[in-house]
Design an enzyme around this catalytic site. Structure first.
Site, PDB file in Angstrom:
ATOM      1  N   ASP A 126     -49.516  48.547   2.623  1.00 21.89           N
ATOM      2  CA  ASP A 126     -50.767  47.606   2.334  1.00 21.89           C
ATOM      3  C   ASP A 126     -51.189  47.141   3.649  1.00 21.89           C
ATOM      4  OD1 ASP A 126     -50.972  47.794  -0.264  1.00 21.89           O
ATOM      5  OD2 ASP A 126     -49.251  46.363  -0.580  1.00 21.89           O
TER       6      ASP A 126
ATOM      7  N   MET B 194     -54.649  52.422  -3.655  1.00 23.87           N
ATOM      8  CA  MET B 194     -54.007  51.056  -3.821  1.00 23.87           C
ATOM      9  C   MET B 194     -54.417  50.013  -2.762  1.00 23.87           C
ATOM     10  SD  MET B 194     -49.767  52.220  -3.685  1.00 23.87           S
ATOM     11  CE  MET B 194     -49.177  52.908  -5.109  1.00 23.87           C
ATOM     12  N   GLY B 195     -54.187  48.655  -3.206  1.00 22.01           N
ATOM     13  CA  GLY B 195     -54.607  47.684  -2.447  1.00 22.01           C
ATOM     14  C   GLY B 195     -54.946  46.430  -3.503  1.00 22.01           C
TER      15      GLY B 195
END
Length: 413
Positions: A143, A189-190
């Site tokens: 991330d 993703m995030g």
């Protein structure tokens, strides 16, 4: 003589997390540490006294080389948050009793924001109770949202996978010679920070136009504006590729994925499970425009693709593990190793340490100045920032045409 070492891996795995483990092991060998222990499934495993002897599985430089080419967490991981010290002293007493039993003096934990909270809690308890143990944090997260460090080990390899896959997806989507464009939604993703989704822009090159739109969670998502942009693109293009963060929210703070299917599951850190953003938006596109749409979720692929691991990322992951262990041996505690970039061209980094209280539970987001085109793309400044992280690769060792990994299935002794 110094005591023993224990190391744990926590949170979501990465393609290079085991390079940090290799760094810890190498530093421990150089220091002459007698025993190197591993927490089997992180701090949660430690509380159950599920501890492994690293040298049951890794005894040579060749083993370390294979370990660095093995994705995911060799020791196993967990999503377990230690409770506050006050009112939960028995939990901490148990941990330190286990450490004392194994004569463990150096505790190293490899993870992200919540994992650094573990280091903070344990180092605070040790200092206030006169304990001998030293606690050091090793940064890791795809991330890329840990503060005080320029970037995080794991991010570069995920960014390389995302950019590589986007080039292939764009090429595929362009191959359909139909009168109307196909719209491909790619979910990356995030949760609150859009670093991974921003990496989609790295696919833009001399032979690739890159995605048409990129949506990060730092900016509220407007579905009406999104559809308006898709319709405008459809007038001139036969292929439309859009990258969206799983954590997109509307102006009211509601996750876009929840507009399609409500997700009830939360993990030990209280994080709501996110999925379905691209699927929901693909359906909206078809309903509102009549265009053919499809969606792709990278999901865990973006964090376990060791066959595409970045050499720069792997080397830095190894270095932060080595430096964290060495720092602990030198008497440091309650700190996390950080990467500082002195120059991006040529790419030159140095390493530092910061007090864990400046790191734990703090989330670094993509600067709003790097989010352009009314929240639908990222700037050249981001590209200059991230491009060095994806340079080079770590060729896997292969057998029978497939990568070989190191596992705990077979002991060395």
């Amino acid at each position: 003589m110094k005591g023993n070492v224990i190391v744990g891996q926590s949170g979501g795995p990465t393609a290079v997390i085991n390079s940090s483990l290799a760094g810890v092991i190498k530093a421990s060998w150089k220091e002459g540490i007698r025993r190197i222990y591993g927490m089997h499934y992180g701090i949660e495993g430690l509380l159950q006294e599920d501890i492994v002897d690293i040298e049951d599985y890794i005894v040579s430089g060749q083993d370390l080389s294979l370990l660095k080419r093995t994705p995911s967490s060799f020791l196993g991981t967990c999503r377990y948050k230690l409770p506050p010290i006050e009112g939960n002293e028995k939990v901490y007493e148990k941990i330190f009793d286990i450490l004392d039993k194994k004569n463990i003096e150096f505790f190293l934990y490899n993870g992200g924001n919540d994992s650094m909270d573990t280091i903070k809690q344990l180092s605070d308890y040790a200092l206030s109770h006169g304990k001998k143990q030293k606690f050091m944090g090793i940064p890791k997260t795809i991330d890329n949202d840990l503060p005080m460090t320029d970037h995080c080990p794991g991010y570069g390899s995920s960014a390389k996978y995302i950019a590589t896959s986007l080039k292939e997806i764009i090429r595929d989507n362009e191959s359909y010679g139909v009168s109307k464009p196909t719209v491909c939604l790619v979910e990356i993703m995030g949760r609150h920070a859009g670093w991974l989704t921003a990496a989609a822009a790295l696919s833009r090159d001399i032979d690739c136009s890159g995605p048409d739109l990129i949506y990060l969670p730092e900016v509220p998502f407007d579905i009406k504006d999104f559809i308006k942009r898709i319709k405008a693109l459809a007038k001139n293009k036969k292929s439309i590729v859009v990258c969206v963060s799983e954590g997109l929210q509307d102006k009211n703070g509601k996750f876009i994925c929840e507009l399609g299917t409500v997700q009830e599951h939360v993990d030990a850190f209280g994080h709501k499970q996110l999925a379905g953003t691209a699927a929901y938006l693909a359906n909206v596109v078809t309903q509102e425009t009549g265009l053919k749409s499809r969606y792709i979720e990278f999901s865990s692929l973006q964090r376990c693709a060791a066959h595409l691991a970045s050499r720069a990322d792997s080397d830095e992951a190894y270095n932060v593990g080595f430096i964290a262990a060495k720092a602990a041996f030198d008497g440091n505690t309650g700190k996390m190793v950080t990467i500082q970039v002195n120059s991006r061209e040529p790419y030159v980094v140095t390493y530092d340490m910061f007090d864990i209280h400046e790191v734990a539970n703090i989330e670094k987001k993509v600067p709003l100045s790097w989010i352009t085109n009314d929240g639908t793309y990222v700037s050249d400044e981001y590209l200059s920032y991230a491009r060095p992280f994806i340079i080079g690769r770590v060729p896997p060792y292969s057998a029978g045409g497939l990568p070989v990994h190191l596992t705990m299935n077979k002991k060395k002794r």
